[in-house]
Write an enzyme that holds these catalytic residues in place. Structure first.
Site, PDB file in Angstrom:
ATOM      1  N   CYS A  34      -4.297  -9.202   4.873  1.00  0.00           N
ATOM      2  CA  CYS A  34      -3.967  -8.998   3.446  1.00  0.00           C
ATOM      3  C   CYS A  34      -2.577  -8.404   3.287  1.00  0.00           C
ATOM      4  CB  CYS A  34      -5.023  -8.155   2.748  1.00  0.00           C
ATOM      5  SG  CYS A  34      -4.928  -6.415   3.168  1.00  0.00           S
ATOM      6  N   PHE A  35      -1.862  -8.245   4.384  1.00  0.00           N
ATOM      7  CA  PHE A  35      -0.446  -7.846   4.370  1.00  0.00           C
ATOM      8  C   PHE A  35      -0.213  -6.511   3.643  1.00  0.00           C
ATOM      9  CE2 PHE A  35      -0.941 -12.460   3.291  1.00  0.00           C
ATOM     10  CZ  PHE A  35      -1.047 -12.880   4.607  1.00  0.00           C
ATOM     11  N   CYS A  36      -1.208  -5.614   3.709  1.00  0.00           N
ATOM     12  CA  CYS A  36      -1.087  -4.296   3.052  1.00  0.00           C
ATOM     13  C   CYS A  36      -0.833  -4.431   1.557  1.00  0.00           C
ATOM     14  CB  CYS A  36       0.040  -3.454   3.658  1.00  0.00           C
ATOM     15  SG  CYS A  36      -0.212  -3.031   5.347  1.00  0.00           S
ATOM     16  N   ASN A  37      -1.264  -5.529   0.968  1.00  0.00           N
ATOM     17  CA  ASN A  37      -1.043  -5.724  -0.472  1.00  0.00           C
ATOM     18  C   ASN A  37      -2.371  -6.128  -1.100  1.00  0.00           C
ATOM     19  OD1 ASN A  37      -0.318  -6.600  -3.046  1.00  0.00           O
ATOM     20  ND2 ASN A  37       1.684  -7.343  -2.370  1.00  0.00           N
ATOM     21  N   ASN A  72       0.808  -1.224   0.000  1.00  0.00           N
ATOM     22  CA  ASN A  72       0.000   0.000   0.000  1.00  0.00           C
ATOM     23  C   ASN A  72       0.840   1.271   0.000  1.00  0.00           C
ATOM     24  OD1 ASN A  72      -2.656  -0.595  -0.379  1.00  0.00           O
ATOM     25  ND2 ASN A  72      -3.094  -0.965   1.787  1.00  0.00           N
TER      26      ASN A  72
END
Ligand SMILES: Cc1ncc(COP(=O)(O)O)c(C=O)c1O
Length: 494
Positions: free
Chosen positions: A398-401, A141
């Site tokens: 979502c692991f900032c992705n 992100n």
């Protein structure tokens, strides 16, 4: 007398037979006992190296000694204490450039983290109408967020899609997006050297390809450099960002932007601050930015922590990045194969891995979801709770992705817009509900990531934990099933 092997020892033997090159990395097993003893002393399995590396005790001791033995003051003054700091900060800067084999055209700008390095580029890159910002779906992100700067200044923003199920960049689609650009405009292409979602290593040849077509390239190396060699004399992205805690755990709060001279001179800082100007007047309302890195290091740098970066780099180099890479590849290959082989009593697969199933062009992050014997998704939050009870540290969500996750889960633009229409009430649990109702897709997954201090026992314990989910009644989140063999979502009862 013949020795009887435990099940784990037998598995280790089979692992060594399959990956004989692992034996050459045994120095790391010794280090694990001396420098990372706290892991085994507390019976913890740490599998979140993509989230953050672990520090060696020796790094912390060396840094503590340094702090205790010297008097360090705010840098950039003529005093003894200031000069001692300046010398160490500049020595660390040279060590960073040397670690990445950076030619003289590169400057290292110290930042708070990779995100701050990305923001420096985003807010100062000369985006303008007629120019472009192109980025891959697979991005953190902090790279996605640059689209706000680009869009606000009138540049066109495009995403290059990924292929499924491997989650690699769709090269023909990317080439089409590269083409037709006006090289006289400011065009920025951003991609990660390694995905923090799938572990995919994206081809670094894309740097040359994009540059040849008139693009500046921003390489997010944050997830790649902890276990991979980035040689900036071989590939020369215009901008590169890293976070040092991801490489060697300590210190947190220091990252870096590596930038080529020509790319640095393109940046237009939107403001100035203490430490970034050679001259500033109140009455004249003028300022002159300091040249080089100084113009980009706002205020006082983290001068007590920056020298710990040099200590960390020495630690990494003493082990050898190739040794770390070999080790991570062997452990990842074994774990991937074993996870994919897990079957319920009815012979249905237990695990769905997102991204490549082999170690070719992939690093040590394995993102997955578990399914019950009927193909129902197991709630990853519950899986995390169960893992935590066994002292296993994973990462979920979502692991900032979001782009890689949306592609992996087959989420559509309509799905995402439906979620976005909820406005500020939107939370991850609410998002999961909405997505469940729109075809039973899942939002979020579990990531196990392997790194510098990982050993066979770590991956073995995770596999044992995973195998215990065999024939588990559902740990459900909704009323929907996923056919794991065909990778298709099926509504309950259909
Ligand atoms: C690929 C990638 N890019 C950028 C970042 C952002 O790093 P930081 O949070 O240290 O700024 C991360 C962190 O997880 C990452 O994995």
């Amino acid at each position: 007398m013949e020795r009887t092997l435990t099940v784990e020892q037998a598995a280790y033997q089979a692992f060594l037979d399959a990956y004989p090159e692992f034996a050459a990395t045994s120095a790391v097993d010794d280090l694990r006992a001396s420098d990372y003893a706290r892991l085994d002393a507390s019976r913890q399995v740490y599998l979140d190296y993509t989230g953050g590396g672990l520090a060696a005790e020796s790094q912390i001791r060396e840094h503590a000694d340094q702090l205790c033995e010297h008097v360090f003051g705010n840098p950039h003054s003529g005093s003894l204490s200031s000069d001692a700091t300046t010398r160490l900060v500049e020595q660390t800067r040279r060590a960073v450039l040397a670690h990445f084999n950076a030619p003289p055209e590169y400057t290292a700008v110290f930042t708070l983290n990779a995100t701050a390095a990305l923001r420096l580029v985003g807010e100062a890159y000369p985006f303008a109408p007629g120019g472009r910002y192109l980025l891959t779906f697979d991005n953190h992100n902090s790279v996605n967020g640059i689209r706000e700067f680009a869009g606000a200044r009138g540049a066109r923003v495009d995403y290059a899609p990924l292929t499924v199920p491997d989650l690699r960049i769709d090269r023909p689609r990317l080439s089409a997006l590269f083409a037709g650009v006006d090289p006289a405009r400011a065009n920025l292409f951003a991609f990660p050297a390694q995905s923090n979602f799938s572990g995919v290593k994206h081809p670094l040849e894309l740097v040359d390809e994009a540059q040849a077509k008139g693009w500046d390239v921003l390489l997010d190396a944050a997830a790649f450099v902890p276990t991979g060699r980035l040689d900036l004399s071989a590939v020369r992205p215009d901008y590169v960002c890293v976070s040092f805690y991801k490489m060697f755990g300590y210190p947190t709060g220091v990252g870096c932007l590596l930038v080529r001279d020509a790319a640095l001179s393109k940046l237009r800082r939107p403001w100035f601050a203490g430490g970034t100007v050679n001259f500033a007047t109140v009455q004249g309302r003028k300022h002159i930015l300091a040249p080089g890195e100084a113009g980009f290091e706002d205020g006082t740098v983290n001068y007590l922590s920056i020298p710990a970066v040099e200590i960390g780099l020495r630690h990494l180099e003493a082990i050898g990045i190739d040794t770390i890479q070999t080790r991570v590849r062997c452990l990842t290959g074994w774990l991937l194969k074993e996870l994919l082989a897990l079957r319920h009593g009815n012979n249905r697969p237990m695990v769905r891995v997102y991204g490549p199933a082999t170690t070719t062009m992939r690093g040590g992050a394995i993102t997955l979801n578990f399914y019950d014997p009927e193909g129902h998704l197991l709630d990853y939050r519950r899986v995390e709770e169960l893992a935590t009870a066994q002292r296993i540290s994973l990462r979920t969500g979502c692991f900032c992705n979001p782009g890689a996750g949306e592609t992996a889960e087959g989420l559509t633009e309509d799905d995402m817009l439906a979620a976005a229409s909820e406005g500020t009430d939107m939370t991850l649990p609410r998002f999961r509900q909405i997505i469940q109702h729109r075809g039973g897709k899942s939002a979020g997954a579990i990531r196990a990531s392997i790194g510098l201090a990982s050993n066979f026992s770590d991956v073995y314990r995770f596999l044992t934990f995973a195998a215990e989910l065999r024939d588990q009644a559902r740990l459900t989140v909704g009323e929907v099933s996923f056919d794991i063999e065909s990778c298709r979502v099926i509504r309950d009862g259909s």
